[in-house]
Design a protein around this motif. Structure first.
Motif, PDB file in Angstrom:
ATOM      1  N   GLY A 199       0.888  -1.152  -0.189  1.00 11.16           N
ATOM      2  CA  GLY A 199      -0.002  -0.066   0.056  1.00 11.16           C
ATOM      3  C   GLY A 199       0.840   1.371   0.049  1.00 11.16           C
ATOM      4  N   SER A 200       0.074   2.222   0.031  1.00 11.73           N
ATOM      5  CA  SER A 200       0.837   3.644   0.015  1.00 11.73           C
ATOM      6  C   SER A 200       1.282   4.364   1.231  1.00 11.73           C
ATOM      7  N   TYR A 201       1.433   3.487   2.421  1.00 12.25           N
ATOM      8  CA  TYR A 201       1.845   4.142   3.600  1.00 12.25           C
ATOM      9  C   TYR A 201       3.370   4.296   3.531  1.00 12.25           C
ATOM     10  N   PRO A 202       3.996   5.160   4.114  1.00 15.21           N
ATOM     11  CA  PRO A 202       5.357   5.183   3.913  1.00 15.21           C
ATOM     12  C   PRO A 202       6.001   4.189   4.822  1.00 15.21           C
ATOM     13  N   TYR A 203       7.251   3.796   4.627  1.00 13.19           N
ATOM     14  CA  TYR A 203       8.067   2.647   5.164  1.00 13.19           C
ATOM     15  C   TYR A 203       7.855   2.718   6.821  1.00 13.19           C
ATOM     16  N   TYR A 204       8.252   3.772   7.514  1.00 14.86           N
ATOM     17  CA  TYR A 204       8.111   3.930   8.748  1.00 14.86           C
ATOM     18  C   TYR A 204       6.904   3.781   9.380  1.00 14.86           C
ATOM     19  N   LEU A 205       5.901   4.007   8.761  1.00 12.78           N
ATOM     20  CA  LEU A 205       4.437   3.915   9.148  1.00 12.78           C
ATOM     21  C   LEU A 205       3.927   2.491   9.135  1.00 12.78           C
ATOM     22  N   LYS A 206       4.531   1.843   7.775  1.00 10.98           N
ATOM     23  CA  LYS A 206       4.183   0.240   7.652  1.00 10.98           C
ATOM     24  C   LYS A 206       4.884  -0.612   9.023  1.00 10.98           C
ATOM     25  N   GLN A 207       6.207  -0.190   9.291  1.00 12.43           N
ATOM     26  CA  GLN A 207       7.000  -0.929  10.368  1.00 12.43           C
ATOM     27  C   GLN A 207       6.076  -0.423  11.471  1.00 12.43           C
ATOM     28  N   ARG A 208       5.429   0.677  11.812  1.00  8.61           N
ATOM     29  CA  ARG A 208       4.877   0.818  13.151  1.00  8.61           C
ATOM     30  C   ARG A 208       3.442  -0.061  13.330  1.00  8.61           C
ATOM     31  N   VAL A 209       2.733   0.122  12.116  1.00  8.38           N
ATOM     32  CA  VAL A 209       1.590  -0.763  12.325  1.00  8.38           C
ATOM     33  C   VAL A 209       1.796  -2.186  12.315  1.00  8.38           C
ATOM     34  N   MET A 210       2.866  -2.652  11.729  1.00  4.45           N
ATOM     35  CA  MET A 210       3.269  -4.275  11.998  1.00  4.45           C
ATOM     36  C   MET A 210       3.922  -4.366  13.186  1.00  4.45           C
ATOM     37  N   GLY A 211       4.403  -3.418  13.959  1.00  5.40           N
ATOM     38  CA  GLY A 211       5.574  -3.835  14.905  1.00  5.40           C
ATOM     39  C   GLY A 211       4.591  -4.158  16.216  1.00  5.40           C
ATOM     40  N   ASP A 212       5.500  -4.558  17.225  1.00  2.55           N
ATOM     41  CA  ASP A 212       4.825  -5.052  18.550  1.00  2.55           C
ATOM     42  C   ASP A 212       4.037  -4.150  19.353  1.00  2.55           C
ATOM     43  N   LYS A 213       4.144  -2.759  18.760  1.00  3.03           N
ATOM     44  CA  LYS A 213       3.357  -1.726  19.485  1.00  3.03           C
ATOM     45  C   LYS A 213       2.448  -1.213  18.413  1.00  3.03           C
ATOM     46  N   GLY A 214       1.880  -2.027  17.520  1.00  2.00           N
ATOM     47  CA  GLY A 214       1.169  -1.433  16.444  1.00  2.00           C
ATOM     48  C   GLY A 214      -0.313  -1.946  16.590  1.00  2.00           C
ATOM     49  N   HIS A 215      -0.768  -2.657  15.521  1.00  5.70           N
ATOM     50  CA  HIS A 215      -2.137  -3.169  15.555  1.00  5.70           C
ATOM     51  C   HIS A 215      -1.981  -4.719  14.980  1.00  5.70           C
ATOM     52  N   LEU A 216      -2.891  -5.734  15.569  1.00  7.39           N
ATOM     53  CA  LEU A 216      -3.265  -6.893  15.174  1.00  7.39           C
ATOM     54  C   LEU A 216      -3.768  -7.156  13.467  1.00  7.39           C
ATOM     55  N   SER A 217      -3.009  -7.696  12.867  1.00  4.90           N
ATOM     56  CA  SER A 217      -3.419  -8.120  11.668  1.00  4.90           C
ATOM     57  C   SER A 217      -4.704  -9.267  11.699  1.00  4.90           C
ATOM     58  N   ASN A 218      -5.320  -9.159  10.492  1.00  5.13           N
ATOM     59  CA  ASN A 218      -6.367 -10.340  10.304  1.00  5.13           C
ATOM     60  C   ASN A 218      -5.740 -11.665  10.949  1.00  5.13           C
ATOM     61  N   GLU A 219      -4.765 -11.912  10.392  1.00 12.51           N
ATOM     62  CA  GLU A 219      -4.455 -13.494  10.765  1.00 12.51           C
ATOM     63  C   GLU A 219      -4.343 -13.503  12.372  1.00 12.51           C
ATOM     64  N   LEU A 220      -3.375 -12.629  12.877  1.00 10.01           N
ATOM     65  CA  LEU A 220      -3.124 -12.637  14.227  1.00 10.01           C
ATOM     66  C   LEU A 220      -4.550 -12.420  15.103  1.00 10.01           C
ATOM     67  N   SER A 221      -5.451 -11.766  14.615  1.00  9.82           N
ATOM     68  CA  SER A 221      -6.755 -11.797  15.340  1.00  9.82           C
ATOM     69  C   SER A 221      -7.453 -12.930  15.396  1.00  9.82           C
ATOM     70  N   GLY A 222      -7.467 -13.851  14.232  1.00  8.99           N
ATOM     71  CA  GLY A 222      -7.994 -14.919  13.875  1.00  8.99           C
ATOM     72  C   GLY A 222      -7.169 -16.137  15.035  1.00  8.99           C
ATOM     73  N   GLN A 223      -5.712 -15.782  15.165  1.00 11.93           N
ATOM     74  CA  GLN A 223      -4.951 -16.948  15.986  1.00 11.93           C
ATOM     75  C   GLN A 223      -5.327 -16.465  17.472  1.00 11.93           C
ATOM     76  N   LEU A 224      -5.673 -15.264  17.750  1.00 11.55           N
ATOM     77  CA  LEU A 224      -5.950 -14.927  19.133  1.00 11.55           C
ATOM     78  C   LEU A 224      -7.343 -15.582  19.500  1.00 11.55           C
ATOM     79  N   LEU A 225      -8.313 -15.456  18.469  1.00 13.48           N
ATOM     80  CA  LEU A 225      -9.810 -15.940  18.759  1.00 13.48           C
ATOM     81  C   LEU A 225      -9.672 -17.339  19.027  1.00 13.48           C
ATOM     82  N   CYS A 226      -8.712 -18.022  18.155  1.00 11.96           N
ATOM     83  CA  CYS A 226      -8.588 -19.483  18.503  1.00 11.96           C
ATOM     84  C   CYS A 226      -8.243 -19.729  19.797  1.00 11.96           C
TER      85      CYS A 226
END
Length: 265
Positions: free
Chosen positions: A177-204
């Motif tokens: 996507g169009s996010y700058p690299y630092y923002l992508k790293q922030r979102v995917m980082g340990d202090k960012g946000h849960l991805s769809n996959e991780l959300s599903g794994q936590l739900l399990c």
């Protein structure tokens, strides 16, 4: 108990939970007008609210806090770090004395007939928390804005009747996507946000026969869409090491600009 999303997404969050006697909001990251419209759909007036629980001080969670809580003089509950962050928010305005109530993670407190347990989450804010609410023998929780989860997180989300859980982004959409690299790293980082996959794994890890309602929330406008989040989380459950299948779940995706159905437990 009831759980309802008034608004949920990367641009603004406001969740209602309550009983016949106690009415709470978790975050007020939308305008006073939109909060009031959402409450009207719940047949609740602003002055009937007993408290606002704030998860953290980012604007998509407190944008309407000053105007709304001032008008109705609603007590605000948040950790010390979050209160400091709220007070430094430029859009807050002057607040009346006595509205802030400092709470601590892992220390229960009570509002009306609801017991509330704040628990720590991993996000790039001062002292963020998620909330578990219990009344009589029913329990609901709201857990968003967590870049990662641990056994501690799972423990606080066990034995729920309903949960609103973050499914923020699709990893591939974010990467290309169009996010700058630092923002992508922030979102995917340990202090960012849960991805769809991780959300599903936590739900399990928290699924059990009594979990009747699942709401996916805090979706990114740029890096996700509702159907993708829904299908990805379902697939993670189907493929996960648990006795459940995705199609068995009573699951919905909260919208960013309209109220969800009211979930009763």
């Amino acid at each position: 108990m009831r759980l309802c999303s008034i608004a949920s997404g990367s641009s603004g969050n406001c969740i209602y939970t309550g009983t016949d006697h106690t009415h709470l909001l978790i975050d007020t990251g939308i305008s006073k007008k939109r909060i009031e419209e959402g409450l009207k759909g719940l047949e609740i007036k602003g002055e009937e609210l007993n408290g606002i629980l704030v998860t953290h001080e980012h604007s998509d969670h407190i944008q309407g806090l000053g105007v709304f809580s001032r008008k109705y003089e609603i007590p605000i509950y948040a950790t010390k770090g979050t209160i400091e962050g709220i007070k430094s928010y430029s859009g807050l305005g002057k607040m009346p004395e006595g509205l802030y109530n400092e709470i601590q993670v892992d220390e229960r407190f009570t509002i009306g007939d609801i017991q509330i347990e704040p628990f720590a989450i991993s996000h790039d804010a001062n002292e963020p928390s998620a909330y578990r609410m219990e009344s009589e023998d029913k329990a609901v929780a709201v857990a968003t804005d967590l870049g990662m989860y641990t056994p501690y997180t799972v423990e606080h989300l066990k034995n729920l009747d309903a949960v609103l859980l973050e499914a923020n982004h699709d990893i591939h959409m974010l990467e290309v996507g169009s996010y700058p690299y630092y923002l992508k790293q922030r979102v995917m980082g340990d202090k960012g946000h849960l991805s769809n996959e991780l959300s599903g794994q936590l739900l399990c890890d928290i699924l059990h026969d009594g979990l009747k309602h699942i709401v996916l929330g805090h979706l990114s406008k740029e890096n996700n869409y509702a159907r993708l989040a829904y299908e990805t989380v379902k697939l993670e459950v189907t493929l996960g090491e648990n006795p459940y299948k995705g199609e068995d779940l009573d699951m919905l995706v909260a919208k960013r600009d309209s109220i969800s159905e009211i979930l009763e437990v």
